[in-house]
Design a protein around this motif. Structure first.
Motif, PDB file in Angstrom:
ATOM      1  N   UNK A 122       0.826  -1.201   0.000  1.00 15.58           N
ATOM      2  CA  UNK A 122       0.000   0.000   0.000  1.00 15.58           C
ATOM      3  C   UNK A 122       0.863   1.256   0.000  1.00 15.58           C
ATOM      4  N   UNK A 123       1.979   1.229   0.745  1.00 14.80           N
ATOM      5  CA  UNK A 123       2.869   2.401   0.755  1.00 14.80           C
ATOM      6  C   UNK A 123       3.465   2.627  -0.626  1.00 14.80           C
ATOM      7  N   UNK A 124       3.818   1.537  -1.324  1.00 12.52           N
ATOM      8  CA  UNK A 124       4.342   1.663  -2.683  1.00 12.52           C
ATOM      9  C   UNK A 124       3.271   2.180  -3.634  1.00 12.52           C
ATOM     10  N   UNK A 125       2.040   1.782  -3.396  1.00 17.48           N
ATOM     11  CA  UNK A 125       0.912   2.252  -4.216  1.00 17.48           C
ATOM     12  C   UNK A 125       0.754   3.760  -4.088  1.00 17.48           C
ATOM     13  N   UNK A 126       0.842   4.249  -2.868  1.00 22.62           N
ATOM     14  CA  UNK A 126       0.723   5.699  -2.628  1.00 22.62           C
ATOM     15  C   UNK A 126       1.852   6.445  -3.331  1.00 22.62           C
TER      16      UNK A 126
END
Length: 273
Positions: free
Chosen positions: A11-15
């Motif tokens: 999710x952090x990479x998605x952001x």
């Protein structure tokens, strides 16, 4: 995907990917100075100064790719609907991110000294790629577990449909031993199938009644996948004849197909009679 450390990293990479996509689109509005700050190729900076289409089109293409990365990640996280080739896409994105982060290392030091922008950008690329890799492995594992569960559930439902009387007795035995039926404990249910058959042996019921069951299990073991084979071998066959006298076991052993007999003997190192 479960909300564990792997999904949080993805999710952090998605952001980050989503923010980078927005940033590239903002460069169109920001003009040449924004393209220069983002270390865009000289051709794009020149295009922005001249007002040609190369710079905005280039920014839109890169933003589109990064939005696509975000979409695949959100699909893996089950926030968006399932996209095709999600596993492959996640690994490809991960590889690109990690490689992009590593190949820029020689650029860290320039004639003017350390390039802070390259250090930060490469670190972000590497972190994002690593998070996608971790997320891809988790998604692949979760997807495999789900597929296995669906295969076993299909086998369970087919078994119940073909042998309703045996299924009813198994339900009763399961509920007596373990309480309410739960789909996640199907493996235990199949162990109870063996217990039901063992009870029939103990009561000296006609073995011919179970010939169809044994032939079905033999057929499934020969032609089904390894998931079903394990349920038949470990869940049912290994538990057959438990605490059944040789005299009571003999009629059932005689009608048991040879391949299932082999499974039993391989595990117990002896026949039940």
């Amino acid at each position: 995907m479960q909300q564990n450390i792997e999904s949080r990293l993805l999710m952090s990479a998605t952001v980050i990917a989503f923010a980078a996509a927005v940033w590239h689109l903002l460069c169109i509005w920001g003009g040449p100075s924004w393209f220069a700050f983002a270390r865009a190729p000289e051709q794009l900076i020149a295009s922005s100064k001249q007002g040609t289409l190369l710079a905005p089109l280039g920014a839109i293409v890169v933003a589109g790719l990064m939005f696509t990365c975000s979409a695949f990640a959100l699909s893996a996280l089950k926030i968006l609907p399932k996209l095709p080739f999600t596993t492959v896409a996640l690994f490809v994105i991960a590889t690109v991110g990690i490689v992009r982060g590593l190949i820029a290392i020689p650029m860290f030091i320039t004639e003017q000294g350390a390039d802070t922008w390259q250090i930060v950008a490469s670190s972000v690329w590497f972190y994002t790629g690593l998070c996608f890799f971790i997320g891809a492995k988790q998604y692949k594992s979760t997807h495999k577990e789900y597929k296995t569960k669906m295969i076993v559930l299909s086998f369970y439902n087919e078994f119940r449909e073909k042998f309703p009387d045996i299924a009813l007795k198994t339900d009763q035995h399961y509920i007596k031993q373990w309480g309410e039926l739960e789909p996640e404990f199907i493996y235990t249910w199949f162990e109870c199938v063996a217990s039901v058959v063992n009870n029939e042996m103990y009561n000296k019921s006609d073995a011919a009644v179970y010939t169809g069951l044994f032939e079905y299990l033999s057929s499934q073991f020969q032609f089904a996948g390894k998931e079903i084979r394990e349920y038949i071998d470990v869940g049912i066959i290994e538990n057959l004849f438990w605490q059944v006298t040789p005299i009571n076991a003999a009629p059932y052993w005689q009608v048991l197909p040879n391949d299932l007999k082999t499974l039993y003997v391989n595990f117990h190192q002896q026949t039940p009679i």
